[in-house]
Design a protein around this motif. Structure first.
Motif, PDB file in Angstrom:
ATOM      1  N   MET A   1       9.664   0.048   9.365  1.00  0.00           N
ATOM      2  CA  MET A   1       9.570  -1.400   9.164  1.00  0.00           C
ATOM      3  C   MET A   1       9.343  -2.110  10.495  1.00  0.00           C
ATOM      4  O   MET A   1       8.515  -3.021  10.586  1.00  0.00           O
ATOM      5  CB  MET A   1      10.846  -1.909   8.504  1.00  0.00           C
TER       6      MET A   1
ATOM      7  N   SER B   1       5.732  -4.909  13.293  1.00  0.00           N
ATOM      8  CA  SER B   1       5.594  -5.980  14.294  1.00  0.00           C
ATOM      9  C   SER B   1       4.495  -5.665  15.309  1.00  0.00           C
ATOM     10  O   SER B   1       3.582  -6.479  15.483  1.00  0.00           O
ATOM     11  CB  SER B   1       6.915  -6.215  15.024  1.00  0.00           C
TER      12      SER B   1
ATOM     13  N   ARG C   1      -2.569  -9.580   5.737  1.00  0.00           N
ATOM     14  CA  ARG C   1      -2.279  -8.371   4.957  1.00  0.00           C
ATOM     15  C   ARG C   1      -1.124  -7.585   5.588  1.00  0.00           C
ATOM     16  O   ARG C   1      -0.181  -7.184   4.895  1.00  0.00           O
ATOM     17  CB  ARG C   1      -3.553  -7.522   4.861  1.00  0.00           C
TER      18      ARG C   1
ATOM     19  N   ARG D   1       2.096  -9.454   5.017  1.00  0.00           N
ATOM     20  CA  ARG D   1       2.631  -9.316   3.654  1.00  0.00           C
ATOM     21  C   ARG D   1       3.298  -7.956   3.478  1.00  0.00           C
ATOM     22  O   ARG D   1       4.319  -7.838   2.800  1.00  0.00           O
ATOM     23  CB  ARG D   1       1.512  -9.487   2.621  1.00  0.00           C
TER      24      ARG D   1
ATOM     25  N   HIS E   1       4.769  -6.253   5.844  1.00  0.00           N
ATOM     26  CA  HIS E   1       6.039  -6.363   6.571  1.00  0.00           C
ATOM     27  C   HIS E   1       7.076  -7.100   5.715  1.00  0.00           C
ATOM     28  O   HIS E   1       8.231  -6.690   5.620  1.00  0.00           O
ATOM     29  CB  HIS E   1       5.787  -7.113   7.886  1.00  0.00           C
ATOM     30  N   GLN E   2       6.650  -8.180   5.095  1.00  0.00           N
ATOM     31  CA  GLN E   2       7.549  -8.964   4.249  1.00  0.00           C
ATOM     32  C   GLN E   2       8.047  -8.121   3.075  1.00  0.00           C
ATOM     33  O   GLN E   2       9.228  -8.141   2.734  1.00  0.00           O
ATOM     34  CB  GLN E   2       6.807 -10.210   3.738  1.00  0.00           C
TER      35      GLN E   2
ATOM     36  N   LEU F   1      10.769  -5.951   4.276  1.00  0.00           N
ATOM     37  CA  LEU F   1      12.047  -6.673   4.394  1.00  0.00           C
ATOM     38  C   LEU F   1      12.710  -6.822   3.030  1.00  0.00           C
ATOM     39  O   LEU F   1      13.919  -6.649   2.886  1.00  0.00           O
ATOM     40  CB  LEU F   1      11.813  -8.069   4.983  1.00  0.00           C
ATOM     41  N   GLU F   2      11.891  -7.111   2.003  1.00  0.00           N
ATOM     42  CA  GLU F   2      12.419  -7.357   0.668  1.00  0.00           C
ATOM     43  C   GLU F   2      12.926  -6.088  -0.008  1.00  0.00           C
ATOM     44  O   GLU F   2      13.694  -6.163  -0.976  1.00  0.00           O
ATOM     45  CB  GLU F   2      11.348  -8.011  -0.213  1.00  0.00           C
ATOM     46  N   ASN F   3      12.447  -4.910   0.443  1.00  0.00           N
ATOM     47  CA  ASN F   3      12.809  -3.663  -0.230  1.00  0.00           C
ATOM     48  C   ASN F   3      13.671  -2.740   0.624  1.00  0.00           C
ATOM     49  O   ASN F   3      14.531  -2.045   0.088  1.00  0.00           O
ATOM     50  CB  ASN F   3      11.534  -2.923  -0.665  1.00  0.00           C
TER      51      ASN F   3
ATOM     52  N   ALA G   1      -0.993   2.378   1.458  1.00  0.00           N
ATOM     53  CA  ALA G   1      -1.726   1.761   0.348  1.00  0.00           C
ATOM     54  C   ALA G   1      -1.991   0.276   0.601  1.00  0.00           C
ATOM     55  O   ALA G   1      -3.011  -0.268   0.160  1.00  0.00           O
ATOM     56  CB  ALA G   1      -0.942   1.938  -0.959  1.00  0.00           C
ATOM     57  N   TYR G   2      -1.064  -0.393   1.320  1.00  0.00           N
ATOM     58  CA  TYR G   2      -1.227  -1.827   1.549  1.00  0.00           C
ATOM     59  C   TYR G   2      -2.217  -2.092   2.685  1.00  0.00           C
ATOM     60  O   TYR G   2      -3.070  -2.976   2.604  1.00  0.00           O
ATOM     61  CB  TYR G   2       0.122  -2.475   1.883  1.00  0.00           C
TER      62      TYR G   2
ATOM     63  N   PRO H   1      -6.860  -1.110   2.360  1.00  0.00           N
ATOM     64  CA  PRO H   1      -5.933  -0.804   1.284  1.00  0.00           C
ATOM     65  C   PRO H   1      -6.499   0.259   0.345  1.00  0.00           C
ATOM     66  O   PRO H   1      -7.716   0.445   0.268  1.00  0.00           O
ATOM     67  CB  PRO H   1      -5.853  -2.139   0.550  1.00  0.00           C
TER      68      PRO H   1
ATOM     69  N   ARG I   1      -0.416   0.874  -4.691  1.00  0.00           N
ATOM     70  CA  ARG I   1       0.632   0.111  -4.032  1.00  0.00           C
ATOM     71  C   ARG I   1       1.721  -0.276  -5.034  1.00  0.00           C
ATOM     72  O   ARG I   1       2.921  -0.197  -4.736  1.00  0.00           O
ATOM     73  CB  ARG I   1       0.023  -1.160  -3.432  1.00  0.00           C
TER      74      ARG I   1
END
Lengths: 151, 151, 151
Positions: C24, C28, C68, C71, C73-74, C77-79, C117-118, C121, C127
């Motif tokens: 993760m 950055s 892209r 997103r 990276h976000q 963070l969410e998972n 995959a992201y 892509p 994804r």
């Protein structure tokens, strides 16, 4: 100082932290639901259902309902992550079970209400108050962590 | 391998992790402050102070100062969350207190400076260097975790 | 209930959590790489290489490749944040080593594939499936936490 990870407070923390993290995770499928029903996506590879290039373009836009759910998810990340970190450290300072339960329940309740207030949406200051109550619970636990560890 | 959660290193980690997470949480009220002073909001229910529908519309916009604070908050989420996770696992590998304190202090100091450099803003490479130093501290702790757990 | 932080499951969790958090964190520098090669920045103080004011303005834009990566990276963070929290609590419920390894490996594998995959892509549903498999592993661990702590 720490009272171990076998305590009843730790069991309570495990339960409430898991519940509120699951709630946060459910924002992802909710975003997916709004993306599908609003037909609005962020990636070109997600527009496979489009029949024409114009359809594809129309599906790559910003929808206010999708953005609302995403802001709610972001607010969860900004508030639930600190709760989990500070809550774990607080749990290890050996607080009373009843005081700890009060903190965990107030936080989890405030975040459930925050989600409802954000997604519907309810009139302000519903969402603002829910956010403040959650912040307050986390700050109160942080105060105990800092005073117990003799900053 | 782990040296328990009663160690002095754990007490130090508790203190520094709580401080840096509190710093991250303070980005939320700072965003609120900029939203109020710039009169710029993201949700229609937040524009209750508007007197006319035109005022309401004008308040629903993107302001560069608000966006700057929000980017700083996002950078905190992207860097402080990894520090907390890897720092906790590092603490449990039983490092020397002095080495651990060095890591924690360098990280927390770099993030405090990062916030100042981002919000004012200071000239580059201030912010870039602060970010790199924080990443370095976390990478160094991750290296110890992976080498101690015999990957 | 908890089986302590000296167990083999805890060592395995330390390793896999560190790996997936490092992955993760690498988003950055990847964002930085795309910003530099696409010559596209978010802050005016980052455009020091510009020679003219027009150049400066041109560098302050939104680039689809940068967005892209952001997103992706976000989504991390969410998972990954929920995985780390629920995975730690799960580890402390004392699961079988083999069952725990299965959860950790499936999650980490799904997130590595998700990033590929992201960013490339890959065609959907690559994804989407990677995301779902990761969510499934975390939900399965959350189920054990809640049933072990006698909700």
């Amino acid at each position: 100082m720490p009272s171990g990870i076998d305590s009843e407070v730790f069991l309570a923390f495990s339960t409430y932290a898991t519940i509120v993290v699951l709630k946060m995770m459910l924002m992802s499928p909710m975003t997916g639901y709004f993306r599908l029903t609003r037909n609005c996506f962020a990636n070109v590879e997600d527009t496979g259902m489009a029949k024409t290039p114009e359809d594809k373009k129309r599906m790559l836009r910003v929808d206010p309902d999708v953005e609302r759910v995403r802001r709610c998810h972001q607010n969860d990340l900004e508030n639930i992550t600190p709760f989990v970190v500070i809550g774990l450290l607080y749990t290890l300072t050996g607080p009373d079970l009843s005081t700890a339960l009060l903190h965990f329940r107030v936080f989890v309740g405030s975040r459930l209400f925050h989600t409802v207030a954000y997604v519907l949406p309810l009139r302000q200051p519903s969402r603002g108050l829910a956010w403040m109550v959650g912040m307050g619970a986390t700050f109160s636990m942080a105060y105990r962590v800092l005073s117990t560890t003799h900053l």
